[in-house]
Scaffold this motif. Sequence first.
Motif, PDB file in Angstrom:
ATOM      1  N   ALA A 137       0.822  -1.205   0.000  1.00 24.34           N
ATOM      2  CA  ALA A 137       0.000   0.000   0.000  1.00 24.34           C
ATOM      3  C   ALA A 137       0.859   1.260   0.000  1.00 24.34           C
ATOM      4  O   ALA A 137       0.552   2.240  -0.688  1.00 24.34           O
ATOM      5  CB  ALA A 137      -0.936  -0.001   1.205  1.00 24.34           C
ATOM      6  N   GLU A 141       1.082   4.046  -2.942  1.00 24.52           N
ATOM      7  CA  GLU A 141       0.850   5.455  -2.634  1.00 24.52           C
ATOM      8  C   GLU A 141       1.967   6.323  -3.204  1.00 24.52           C
ATOM      9  O   GLU A 141       1.715   7.382  -3.788  1.00 24.52           O
ATOM     10  CB  GLU A 141       0.774   5.641  -1.118  1.00 24.52           C
ATOM     11  CG  GLU A 141       0.568   7.088  -0.682  1.00 24.52           C
ATOM     12  CD  GLU A 141       0.613   7.232   0.829  1.00 24.52           C
ATOM     13  OE1 GLU A 141      -0.266   7.910   1.377  1.00 24.52           O
ATOM     14  OE2 GLU A 141       1.549   6.681   1.460  1.00 24.52           O
ATOM     15  N   LYS A 204      -2.329  -2.732  -5.957  1.00 29.78           N
ATOM     16  CA  LYS A 204      -3.598  -2.613  -5.225  1.00 29.78           C
ATOM     17  C   LYS A 204      -4.163  -3.980  -4.852  1.00 29.78           C
ATOM     18  O   LYS A 204      -4.909  -4.093  -3.867  1.00 29.78           O
ATOM     19  CB  LYS A 204      -4.620  -1.850  -6.060  1.00 29.78           C
ATOM     20  CG  LYS A 204      -5.002  -2.537  -7.358  1.00 29.78           C
ATOM     21  CD  LYS A 204      -5.918  -1.673  -8.205  1.00 29.78           C
ATOM     22  CE  LYS A 204      -6.225  -2.324  -9.550  1.00 29.78           C
ATOM     23  NZ  LYS A 204      -7.064  -1.461 -10.409  1.00 29.78           N
ATOM     24  N   GLY A 207      -3.290  -5.130  -1.231  1.00 33.85           N
ATOM     25  CA  GLY A 207      -3.799  -4.427  -0.060  1.00 33.85           C
ATOM     26  C   GLY A 207      -2.672  -3.885   0.801  1.00 33.85           C
ATOM     27  O   GLY A 207      -1.576  -3.590   0.316  1.00 33.85           O
ATOM     28  N   ASP A 208      -2.912  -3.801   2.095  1.00 32.18           N
ATOM     29  CA  ASP A 208      -1.939  -3.246   3.036  1.00 32.18           C
ATOM     30  C   ASP A 208      -1.130  -4.372   3.672  1.00 32.18           C
ATOM     31  O   ASP A 208      -1.191  -4.617   4.875  1.00 32.18           O
ATOM     32  CB  ASP A 208      -2.656  -2.421   4.102  1.00 32.18           C
ATOM     33  CG  ASP A 208      -1.692  -1.678   5.017  1.00 32.18           C
ATOM     34  OD1 ASP A 208      -0.531  -1.472   4.601  1.00 32.18           O
ATOM     35  OD2 ASP A 208      -2.092  -1.327   6.139  1.00 32.18           O
TER      36      ASP A 208
END
Length: 364
Positions: A137, A141, A204, A207-208
């Motif tokens: 993530a 970003e 994406k 996820g995180d």
Amino acid sequence: MKAVVDAKEFSQALNKVIKALKPSAVPVLGGVLVQIKDGLCTMTASDWSTWLTTAIPAEGDDLGFVFQHPKDTARACGHFEGRLTLEVEDKNLGKGHWIKLTMSCGPRVAQIETFSSEEYPSIPKNRVRQTYMVNAARLLERVEHISYMLVKPGPATGAQSTHVQFKGNQVYALDGYRLAWDMDDSLTVQQPFMALPEALGYLKFFGDQEVTASVGENYLQLSDGMTMIQTRIEGPLVFNMDGAVPKKFLEEFCVSPKEFLKELDYLKQLVRSTDKANIRFSGGRLYLPAASGNYSTQIQIDGTSNIDFGFDLRYMIDALRQFRGEARVKMKVISPMAPIVLEAEGRGDSAMVLPVRISAAAAA
């Protein structure tokens, strides 16, 4: 040969990998490879430069095929629930080898023709040079902060203006008129390289979570063990960002990006297609010389701003949008002909816009 998978997981995996598909003159590259082996159903899509692969649990025989029309198949799979049975029958008609696939889930059955898995190109081997652990993530970003300024690849377009560049703890992008970068010690690469933003956009899907980034001579591979992105990279000759960004500034002042964007949008509405959309900045006042007249407006600034400078309206709008949502953005200048740098407190990303020459008469 027959295998069973969970219908919902199969549908989600198929919808994930088809994001990597692009129009191709090679029919099999317009499809999705499905391979079931050792208790896993693995799906792969590729555009020759990037491979996107994901896996889900499976039961039954080992088998493989390539969906000819994966988007149509994905729509059908969206209506399956429970256990999905996949049954294949090889056919060799002399004109080519194809697979007859039957998908059954409750009362619903789909029978389609597929390519043989043998026709699908293998994923190139990635001879790993360095391996890093990175938060997916956070890396996504960073890429999204700066990739807006890249141009689409073309016959006359160099890799430096189409690829996201990695060097040390820097991730950056440029198009020859402006530069944006993000610095974060959570990923510090030993060997510089460049990667296409579209491939990095698949982050994406992780996820995180932490993923393994394996950098080889020709490929970057990102994986969490079940989903994998492998994309061709360029380098190691990347743009010398350190030599382009000024180290010292004579003036620094803060502006509200929301207010600045509002006033630039006002001036943008006054620009004809034949106008040069260049803005003169003088102590917080914005001047636009246009074919229909001279226009101006004012924004509030905090700090010292005695150096007048000019900038391309579109490029400054893009740079300010990088910091959309921030209350204040700091602008740093040296002279009317030096790059303008924008940054926000608490963030590792910055933007740089090259100045343009504007006659002093424009401020009259």
